[in-house]
Design an enzyme around this catalytic site. Sequence first.
Site, PDB file in Angstrom:
ATOM      1  N   HIS A  29       1.631  30.959  -7.088  1.00  0.00           N
ATOM      2  CA  HIS A  29       1.367  30.551  -5.701  1.00  0.00           C
ATOM      3  C   HIS A  29       1.527  31.793  -4.837  1.00  0.00           C
ATOM      4  O   HIS A  29       2.591  32.400  -4.811  1.00  0.00           O
ATOM      5  CB  HIS A  29       2.331  29.452  -5.255  1.00  0.00           C
ATOM      6  CG  HIS A  29       2.020  28.968  -3.882  1.00  0.00           C
ATOM      7  ND1 HIS A  29       1.238  27.866  -3.640  1.00  0.00           N
ATOM      8  CD2 HIS A  29       2.333  29.473  -2.662  1.00  0.00           C
ATOM      9  CE1 HIS A  29       1.095  27.697  -2.340  1.00  0.00           C
ATOM     10  NE2 HIS A  29       1.763  28.666  -1.730  1.00  0.00           N
ATOM     11  N   CYS A  30       0.459  32.164  -4.146  1.00  0.00           N
ATOM     12  CA  CYS A  30       0.480  33.411  -3.372  1.00  0.00           C
ATOM     13  C   CYS A  30       0.754  33.107  -1.897  1.00  0.00           C
ATOM     14  O   CYS A  30      -0.078  32.486  -1.231  1.00  0.00           O
ATOM     15  CB  CYS A  30      -0.853  34.143  -3.524  1.00  0.00           C
ATOM     16  SG  CYS A  30      -0.885  35.699  -2.634  1.00  0.00           S
TER      17      CYS A  30
END
Length: 377
Positions: free
Chosen positions: A184-185
Site C-alpha cells: 500500500h503506497c
Amino acid sequence: MRGPRSLLLGPARRCLRLLLLLGSRRRRLPLLRGLVQRWRYGKVCLRSLLYNSFGGSDTAVDAAFEPIYWLVDNVIRWCGVVFVVLVIVLTSSIVAIAYLCVLPLILRTYSVPRLCWHFFYSHWNLILIVFHYYQAITTPPGYPPQGRNDIATVSICKKCIYPKPARTHHCSICNRCVLKMDHHCPWLNNCVGHYNHRYFFSFCFFMTLGCVYCSYGSWDLFREAYAAIEKMKQLDKNKLQAVANQTYHQTPPPTFSFRERVTHKSLVYLWFLCSSVALALGALTVWHAVLISRGETSIERHINKKERHRLQAKGRVFRNHYNYGCLDNWKVFLGVDTGRHWLTRVLLPSSHLPHGNGMSWDPPPWVTAHSASVMAV
Ligand SMILES: [Zn+2]
Ligand SMILES: [Zn+2]
C-alpha cells in the site's frame, strides 16, 4: 416480642440446616452435579458466541493488537491524502522554478539546438510523470470478485471471509483483498496491485529520471547560486555591521535585488530536492526492478524468503512458480503480449491491461522452453 435467645437461635438453626444439607451425601452429589452442569453450559454458550474455525494463536495476537493496527491504518489513510498533495505541490514547485528561474537564464546562454533538446526532453519526461502518477492513483489495483465460486483460490481471507486467489493479499488500509498485491503506497494513497503495478513502477522510473536530469542539468546553476547566496550573506552581514558601527558616510554598496535573491534560493532548493528524490526514489526503483526480474512482489519477497529457508532446512530447493525468467518476467510485467512492442510501451504513455486477470497464473503461451524449465519444481 422476640427475645435475644430467639434472635441467636434463628441463624444458628439455618447454618445447621445448610451444613446438614451439604453434609448429606445423598443431597451433596446432585448439588455438585448441578454446579458442574451450569459451568459446562456457560462454557458452551461462551464458545458458541466466540466460535471461529480460523481461530488460533495468530488470531488471538491479531485481536490483541487490533487497536494499534486500527490507529496505524487510519493515520496512513489520512497521511495518504497529505502525501498526494505533497507530491503534486513539490512537483509543481520544481516545474514553476524551471519556467520562471531556469528558462530566462538558459535562454540567454544556451545555443538553439541545445535549447530544443532540453525543451523536448523535459516536456516528454514531465508528461510521462504526470500520466503515470495520475494512472497509478486512479487505477484500482484489482480486487477478487465476491460471490463467484468458479475462480481458482488458494485460501480464505481471515478479514473478508472470502476466497483468495493466488498472489492475493488483504490490505488493512483499503480494508479489502487486492490481486497480486505489492504494497500500500501512501504516496499514491492507493494499493499497488495487478492493474496499477506498471504505472507505479513507471512513475518511479520517470520521476527518478526527471530528478537526475534536473539535478545534473542544474549543477552549474546551483554552484553559481550557492556562491551568490554566500556572497549575499556576507554583504548583509557587512551592511549590518556598518550600520551598527555608524561607519557609513556615503551610500552603501548595492546588494542583490529581490528577484535575484529568490532566483538563487529557488535554484538551490531545486537542486537539493531533485538530488534527494533521485537518490531515495532511485534506490526504490532499482529494488522494484530487481523484484520484477525475479517475478516477485514486495510481499512475496518475504514469504518466499521464509519458504526458501524452511525448505533449505529440509534439504530441498525452493522454486518460485511465478518466475518465468528475467526477460519473460519483464515482458509479462509490461504486457508485451497485448500487441505493441515493449519499447513503445516503455517510451510512450499507453493505457493497457497487464497480462492475465490477476486470478489465474498460468504461464503465457509465448514463454520460452527455458522459462518453462525454470518454473518447473
Ligand atoms: Zn481480505
Ligand atoms: Zn491498500
